[in-house]
Design a protein around this motif. Structure first.
Motif, PDB file in Angstrom:
ATOM      1  N   ILE A  71       0.853  -1.194   0.000  1.00  0.00           N
ATOM      2  CA  ILE A  71       0.000   0.000   0.000  1.00  0.00           C
ATOM      3  C   ILE A  71       0.884   1.236   0.000  1.00  0.00           C
ATOM      4  O   ILE A  71       1.772   1.381   0.848  1.00  0.00           O
ATOM      5  CB  ILE A  71      -0.924   0.028   1.241  1.00  0.00           C
ATOM      6  N   ASN A  72       0.655   2.114  -0.973  1.00  0.00           N
ATOM      7  CA  ASN A  72       1.343   3.403  -1.016  1.00  0.00           C
ATOM      8  C   ASN A  72       0.393   4.464  -0.463  1.00  0.00           C
ATOM      9  O   ASN A  72      -0.643   4.733  -1.054  1.00  0.00           O
ATOM     10  CB  ASN A  72       1.749   3.749  -2.451  1.00  0.00           C
ATOM     11  N   TYR A 102      -3.341   2.023  -3.722  1.00  0.00           N
ATOM     12  CA  TYR A 102      -3.111   3.450  -3.475  1.00  0.00           C
ATOM     13  C   TYR A 102      -4.073   3.966  -2.416  1.00  0.00           C
ATOM     14  O   TYR A 102      -5.293   3.972  -2.608  1.00  0.00           O
ATOM     15  CB  TYR A 102      -3.293   4.230  -4.777  1.00  0.00           C
ATOM     16  N   ASP A 103      -3.509   4.430  -1.325  1.00  0.00           N
ATOM     17  CA  ASP A 103      -4.263   4.989  -0.195  1.00  0.00           C
ATOM     18  C   ASP A 103      -4.136   6.508  -0.240  1.00  0.00           C
ATOM     19  O   ASP A 103      -3.512   7.126   0.614  1.00  0.00           O
ATOM     20  CB  ASP A 103      -3.676   4.403   1.107  1.00  0.00           C
ATOM     21  N   ALA A 109      -3.258   4.083   6.162  1.00  0.00           N
ATOM     22  CA  ALA A 109      -1.972   4.247   6.855  1.00  0.00           C
ATOM     23  C   ALA A 109      -2.180   4.727   8.280  1.00  0.00           C
ATOM     24  O   ALA A 109      -1.520   4.257   9.215  1.00  0.00           O
ATOM     25  CB  ALA A 109      -1.081   5.231   6.097  1.00  0.00           C
ATOM     26  N   MET A 110      -3.114   5.645   8.459  1.00  0.00           N
ATOM     27  CA  MET A 110      -3.389   6.153   9.805  1.00  0.00           C
ATOM     28  C   MET A 110      -4.016   5.068  10.669  1.00  0.00           C
ATOM     29  O   MET A 110      -3.660   4.918  11.841  1.00  0.00           O
ATOM     30  CB  MET A 110      -4.306   7.380   9.723  1.00  0.00           C
ATOM     31  N   ALA A 111      -4.915   4.272  10.107  1.00  0.00           N
ATOM     32  CA  ALA A 111      -5.569   3.208  10.873  1.00  0.00           C
ATOM     33  C   ALA A 111      -4.570   2.145  11.332  1.00  0.00           C
ATOM     34  O   ALA A 111      -4.663   1.647  12.459  1.00  0.00           O
ATOM     35  CB  ALA A 111      -6.677   2.562  10.039  1.00  0.00           C
ATOM     36  N   TYR A 112      -3.613   1.811  10.480  1.00  0.00           N
ATOM     37  CA  TYR A 112      -2.590   0.825  10.842  1.00  0.00           C
ATOM     38  C   TYR A 112      -1.496   1.434  11.716  1.00  0.00           C
ATOM     39  O   TYR A 112      -0.770   0.714  12.388  1.00  0.00           O
ATOM     40  CB  TYR A 112      -1.955   0.227   9.584  1.00  0.00           C
ATOM     41  N   GLY A 172      13.306   3.097   7.443  1.00  0.00           N
ATOM     42  CA  GLY A 172      13.015   3.673   6.140  1.00  0.00           C
ATOM     43  C   GLY A 172      12.629   5.130   6.253  1.00  0.00           C
ATOM     44  O   GLY A 172      12.814   5.763   7.293  1.00  0.00           O
ATOM     45  N   CYS A 173      12.080   5.657   5.173  1.00  0.00           N
ATOM     46  CA  CYS A 173      11.575   7.029   5.155  1.00  0.00           C
ATOM     47  C   CYS A 173      10.238   7.054   5.887  1.00  0.00           C
ATOM     48  O   CYS A 173       9.487   6.085   5.832  1.00  0.00           O
ATOM     49  CB  CYS A 173      11.354   7.493   3.714  1.00  0.00           C
ATOM     50  N   ASN A 174       9.942   8.170   6.549  1.00  0.00           N
ATOM     51  CA  ASN A 174       8.631   8.258   7.175  1.00  0.00           C
ATOM     52  C   ASN A 174       7.555   8.403   6.097  1.00  0.00           C
ATOM     53  O   ASN A 174       7.831   8.851   4.981  1.00  0.00           O
ATOM     54  CB  ASN A 174       8.561   9.434   8.164  1.00  0.00           C
ATOM     55  N   VAL A 175       6.340   7.978   6.429  1.00  0.00           N
ATOM     56  CA  VAL A 175       5.205   8.182   5.531  1.00  0.00           C
ATOM     57  C   VAL A 175       5.082   9.682   5.273  1.00  0.00           C
ATOM     58  O   VAL A 175       5.229  10.493   6.187  1.00  0.00           O
ATOM     59  CB  VAL A 175       3.910   7.618   6.150  1.00  0.00           C
ATOM     60  N   LYS A 176       4.835  10.056   4.031  1.00  0.00           N
ATOM     61  CA  LYS A 176       4.712  11.470   3.654  1.00  0.00           C
ATOM     62  C   LYS A 176       3.251  11.888   3.783  1.00  0.00           C
ATOM     63  O   LYS A 176       2.419  11.585   2.927  1.00  0.00           O
ATOM     64  CB  LYS A 176       5.207  11.705   2.222  1.00  0.00           C
ATOM     65  N   TRP A 177       2.941  12.558   4.893  1.00  0.00           N
ATOM     66  CA  TRP A 177       1.569  12.929   5.198  1.00  0.00           C
ATOM     67  C   TRP A 177       1.170  14.190   4.439  1.00  0.00           C
ATOM     68  O   TRP A 177       1.938  15.150   4.360  1.00  0.00           O
ATOM     69  CB  TRP A 177       1.400  13.122   6.706  1.00  0.00           C
ATOM     70  N   ASP A 178      -0.020  14.178   3.887  1.00  0.00           N
ATOM     71  CA  ASP A 178      -0.517  15.270   3.058  1.00  0.00           C
ATOM     72  C   ASP A 178      -0.569  16.581   3.847  1.00  0.00           C
ATOM     73  O   ASP A 178      -1.059  16.630   4.974  1.00  0.00           O
ATOM     74  CB  ASP A 178      -1.924  14.927   2.545  1.00  0.00           C
ATOM     75  N   GLY A 179      -0.018  17.632   3.259  1.00  0.00           N
ATOM     76  CA  GLY A 179      -0.055  18.957   3.863  1.00  0.00           C
ATOM     77  C   GLY A 179       0.950  19.174   4.980  1.00  0.00           C
ATOM     78  O   GLY A 179       0.923  20.216   5.636  1.00  0.00           O
TER      79      GLY A 179
END
Length: 193
Positions: A71-72, A102-103, A109-112, A172-179
């Motif tokens: 899941i991206n 694609y999420d 991602a937030m739920a997991y 790894g890289c952190n998840v890139k959160w929108d905004g």
């Protein structure tokens, strides 16, 4: 309460578009005895560096009833490379043995409680979490790898054993959160161990 789903927790459903032109929900993977859900992307050097090891692990365990779902959840506003069209191109080029979803809204991602790319979640036949964390201990340069935690967890699970190390820190890289800034993480997110 922990930000990241913890061992013993139940799998969280999803309904997301796939690079193969379909939508996939959790029930589409019922044919697999076990399921690996992992958060990944297109641009991260830790993902790129370890994708072939993940491929080898997936190909090994698919034969033992393990399904793999990538899941991206990265915001394409942070890295354009992580857009859905680029996901499609990446799967066409590399033909990875997993479904790639694609999420865009980042709710999965937030739920997991996904922390990094890659971040793996392994679920047993009851769809309870038995392992979460890294795939390997050197994902950016697998020539320096000494431990394949994902392989070990899957070997133990498919052999009917209890997973000996159920939690590791994803690398790894952190998840890139929108905004948000490219390095931002939710304030409740922290290392797992």
């Amino acid at each position: 309460m922990s930000f990241t789903l913890q061992p013993g927790g139940k799998i969280i459903g999803f309904d997301l578009p796939s690079t193969d032109g379909k939508r996939n929900k959790l029930s589409d993977f019922e044919k697999y005895k076990y399921l690996v859900v992992f958060f990944t992307c297109n641009h991260c050097p830790y993902v790129i560096g370890s994708d072939e090891v993940t491929r080898e692990t997936a190909e090994k365990y698919i034969k033992k009833g393990v399904g793999f779902v990538g899941i991206n959840s990265n915001s394409e506003k942070t890295y354009a490379e992580d857009s859905f069209p680029n996901m499609v191109k990446r799967m066409e080029k590399y033909k990875f043995p997993w479904v790639y979803l694609y999420d865009k809204g980042q709710s999965v991602a937030m739920a997991y409680g996904a922390l990094r790319t890659p971040h793996f979640y392994v679920f047993d036949e009851k769809r309870e979490l038995v392992y979460t964390g890294r795939g390997v201990d050197s994902p950016r340069d697998t020539s320096r790898m000494t431990v394949n935690d994902l392989d070990r967890a899957l070997d133990e699970l498919t052999s009917g054993k209890q997973v000996s190390v159920p939690v590791t820190n994803p690398i790894g890289c952190n998840v890139k959160w929108d905004g948000k800034d490219a390095h931002w993480m939710p304030p409740q997110a922290c290392d797992l161990v």
